[in-house]
Design a protein around this motif. Structure first.
Motif, short mmCIF file in Angstrom:
data_model
loop_
_atom_site.label_atom_id
_atom_site.label_comp_id
_atom_site.label_asym_id
_atom_site.label_seq_id
_atom_site.Cartn_x
_atom_site.Cartn_y
_atom_site.Cartn_z
N TRP A 119 12.53 -6.86 -7.98
CA TRP A 119 13.22 -7.56 -6.90
C TRP A 119 12.44 -8.79 -6.43
O TRP A 119 13.04 -9.82 -6.13
N VAL A 120 11.12 -8.66 -6.33
CA VAL A 120 10.31 -9.71 -5.73
C VAL A 120 9.85 -10.72 -6.78
O VAL A 120 10.01 -11.93 -6.62
N GLY A 121 9.24 -10.24 -7.86
CA GLY A 121 8.75 -11.15 -8.88
C GLY A 121 7.35 -10.81 -9.34
O GLY A 121 6.79 -9.76 -8.98
N ASN A 122 6.76 -11.70 -10.10
CA ASN A 122 5.50 -11.39 -10.80
C ASN A 122 4.25 -11.47 -9.93
O ASN A 122 3.15 -11.26 -10.43
N TYR A 123 4.41 -11.76 -8.63
CA TYR A 123 3.26 -11.73 -7.71
C TYR A 123 3.27 -10.45 -6.86
O TYR A 123 2.48 -10.31 -5.94
N MET A 124 4.18 -9.52 -7.19
CA MET A 124 4.34 -8.28 -6.42
C MET A 124 3.72 -7.11 -7.17
O MET A 124 3.99 -6.91 -8.35
N PHE A 125 2.89 -6.33 -6.45
CA PHE A 125 2.23 -5.17 -7.06
C PHE A 125 2.32 -3.97 -6.11
O PHE A 125 2.43 -4.13 -4.90
N MET A 126 2.26 -2.78 -6.70
CA MET A 126 2.36 -1.53 -5.94
C MET A 126 1.10 -0.70 -6.12
O MET A 126 0.68 -0.45 -7.25
N ALA A 127 0.51 -0.25 -5.02
CA ALA A 127 -0.57 0.73 -5.09
C ALA A 127 -0.04 2.14 -5.24
O ALA A 127 -0.68 2.98 -5.87
N PRO A 128 1.14 2.47 -4.69
CA PRO A 128 1.65 3.84 -4.80
C PRO A 128 2.51 4.06 -6.04
O PRO A 128 2.81 3.13 -6.79
N SER A 165 0.82 -1.21 0.00
CA SER A 165 0.00 0.00 0.00
C SER A 165 0.85 1.26 0.00
O SER A 165 0.39 2.31 -0.46
N GLY A 166 2.11 1.17 0.50
CA GLY A 166 2.85 2.42 0.63
C GLY A 166 4.32 2.38 0.31
O GLY A 166 4.96 3.44 0.24
N ALA A 167 4.92 1.21 0.10
CA ALA A 167 6.35 1.15 -0.23
C ALA A 167 6.56 1.60 -1.66
O ALA A 167 5.83 1.19 -2.56
N THR A 168 7.58 2.43 -1.88
CA THR A 168 7.66 3.17 -3.14
C THR A 168 8.94 2.93 -3.94
O THR A 168 9.15 3.63 -4.95
N HIS A 169 9.78 2.00 -3.56
CA HIS A 169 10.99 1.79 -4.36
C HIS A 169 10.58 1.27 -5.74
O HIS A 169 9.87 0.26 -5.85
N PRO A 170 11.02 1.94 -6.82
CA PRO A 170 10.53 1.56 -8.15
C PRO A 170 11.01 0.21 -8.65
O PRO A 170 10.51 -0.28 -9.67
N GLU A 171 11.95 -0.41 -7.96
CA GLU A 171 12.44 -1.72 -8.40
C GLU A 171 11.81 -2.87 -7.63
O GLU A 171 12.17 -4.04 -7.85
N LEU A 172 10.86 -2.58 -6.75
CA LEU A 172 10.24 -3.64 -5.95
C LEU A 172 9.67 -4.79 -6.79
O LEU A 172 9.93 -5.96 -6.49
N ASP A 216 -7.01 1.64 -0.79
CA ASP A 216 -6.81 1.35 -2.21
C ASP A 216 -6.21 -0.03 -2.43
O ASP A 216 -6.57 -0.75 -3.36
N ALA A 217 -5.25 -0.41 -1.58
CA ALA A 217 -4.59 -1.70 -1.76
C ALA A 217 -5.59 -2.84 -1.64
O ALA A 217 -5.59 -3.78 -2.45
N LEU A 218 -6.46 -2.77 -0.62
CA LEU A 218 -7.44 -3.83 -0.47
C LEU A 218 -8.44 -3.82 -1.61
O LEU A 218 -8.81 -4.87 -2.15
N MET A 219 -8.88 -2.63 -2.03
CA MET A 219 -9.86 -2.55 -3.10
C MET A 219 -9.29 -3.01 -4.44
O MET A 219 -10.03 -3.52 -5.30
N LEU A 220 -7.98 -2.86 -4.65
CA LEU A 220 -7.35 -3.43 -5.84
C LEU A 220 -7.50 -4.94 -5.86
O LEU A 220 -7.80 -5.54 -6.90
N VAL A 221 -7.27 -5.57 -4.71
CA VAL A 221 -7.41 -7.03 -4.61
C VAL A 221 -8.86 -7.44 -4.83
O VAL A 221 -9.15 -8.39 -5.57
#
Length: 381
Positions: free
Chosen positions: A134-143, A124-131, A313-318
């Motif tokens: 780094w993590v993989g195809n199950y990782m998504f960013m709301a911010p 919901s709030g972590a903002t590093h653009p390479e996340l 927003d993060a929960l509503m995305l899911v």
């Protein structure tokens, strides 16, 4: 014999939660990993409340696919080991997705475990653009990403504050703060500015007198100071810089989007502070007005900062991905999250159109004067 076999097969299905009608009656479990206590609590606490509000609204409206949402929300205590343990705990309890965390360091303690289990995780709030990489195809960013928000405040400093020189202070213990400074310096220099000095500190530091002495001795004096910090240190640096009699503008990113920036120094000292953050304060979109009203109804107060709507927003995305998939299977949720386009979130429209999977979103520039927060500008990538 056939009857016994049928009975055994039905029993096996029941044990797996797959008997007809059974799974559809069970809640959909989603992990919500937040630092409800510790140094990140002024961001994560509001985010968790936003996520809980979203779950309540969904459940009051009949749930999703006819099922209720159940949030599993252990306190990760601003501790990486506790975060990893909490991730393992909720994964063992059958979550179909996870959300949470307002800082990259803590996401990296949890999200790789979700990736390994093939369970989607939305920060919901972590903002590093390479996340996502780094993590993989199950990782998504709301911010948005740190590159965008650093560029936004650097552009504002050059264009609106006429800043030509800057000193940069960086918390060297956090991925987020190091990235924020990196991208700020990159943009500020690109725009013709000069970084005349740099200094550092660590999470948990409470005495900034040495850094302040070096700042005072910088000759000629810089036009601005960029302080890359998370909330506790954000409030302390503002307080101690101002107590030292220094009046130069303090600029930063969304780690400063906390009441601590005003409360720790107090209104007499909380002046000439500027930071970039998620578009929310002062926004007249209907999604924002409805969220503020709902949050006030639920908690008897306005949202503390932009991290409250980010949790929502993060929960509503899911939930949106589950609805579009017509399924609460993790792989189906992941696939629909990846396809998200033009999702009308409280903090701005979310679309995963970049190769980086970081959503391009508008960014607010906030000023703090006399302890009061005001929207000064909106920057668009």
């Amino acid at each position: 014999m056939k009857t016994l076999k049928k009975f055994a097969a039905a029993a096996a299905l029941t044990a797996l939660g797959a008997a007809p009608g059974l799974a559809q009656d069970e809640p959909i479990k989603i992990g919500a990993l937040y630092n409800a206590t510790g140094g990140m609590s002024s961001l994560d606490g509001p985010s968790l409340k936003g996520a809980q509000l979203a779950a309540k609204k969904v459940n009051e409206n009949g749930g999703v696919l006819g099922r209720q949402i159940e949030l599993l929300a252990p306190d990760t205590r601003t501790d990486q080991q506790e975060t990893a343990k909490a991730a393992q705990r909720v994964l063992s309890e059958g979550v179909v997705a996870g959300i949470g965390q307002s800082d990259t360091t803590f996401v990296m303690a949890a999200a790789p475990l979700f990736q390994e289990a093939s369970i989607p995780f939305v920060t919901s709030g972590a903002t590093h653009p390479e996340l996502p990489q780094w993590v993989g195809n199950y990782m998504f960013m709301a911010p948005f990403g740190d590159d965008d928000q650093s560029y936004a405040i650097a552009d504002y400093a050059v264009d609106e504050m006429d800043a030509k020189t800057a000193v940069v202070w960086t918390d060297q213990s956090m991925d987020f703060t190091k990235a924020l400074s990196k991208f700020f310096k990159e943009r500020f220099i690109e725009r013709g500015g000069e970084v005349v000095a740099e200094d550092s500190f660590m999470i948990g530091d409470t005495d900034f007198s040495a850094q302040i002495a070096r700042l005072k001795s910088t000759d000629p004096a810089p036009d601005i100071i960029f302080v890359s910090a998370i909330p506790t240190e954000a409030g302390l640096t503002v307080k101690q810089i101002r107590e030292a009699g220094l009046e130069l503008p303090i600029v930063s990113g969304d780690g400063f989007d906390t009441d601590l920036v005003a409360d720790t120094p107090g209104p007499d000292l909380a002046n000439d502070v500027w930071f970039s953050t998620h578009t929310y304060r002062g926004d007249d979109r209907p999604e924002v007005g409805q969220f503020i009203a709902d949050y006030n109804d639920e908690y008897g107060m306005d949202p503390e900062n932009a991290f409250a709507p980010l949790g929502y927003d993060a929960l509503m995305l899911v939930v949106d991905a589950i609805e579009r998939a017509g399924s609460a299977e993790p792989d189906a949720i992941r696939d629909e999250l990846e396809k998200t386009r033009d999702f009308k979130a409280v903090t701005g429209t979310i679309s995963y159109t970049r190769d980086t999977m970081v959503p391009p979103k508008p960014i607010s520039i906030i000023s703090v004067m006399g302890g009061e927060f005001n929207v000064e500008s909106i920057w668009r990538p």
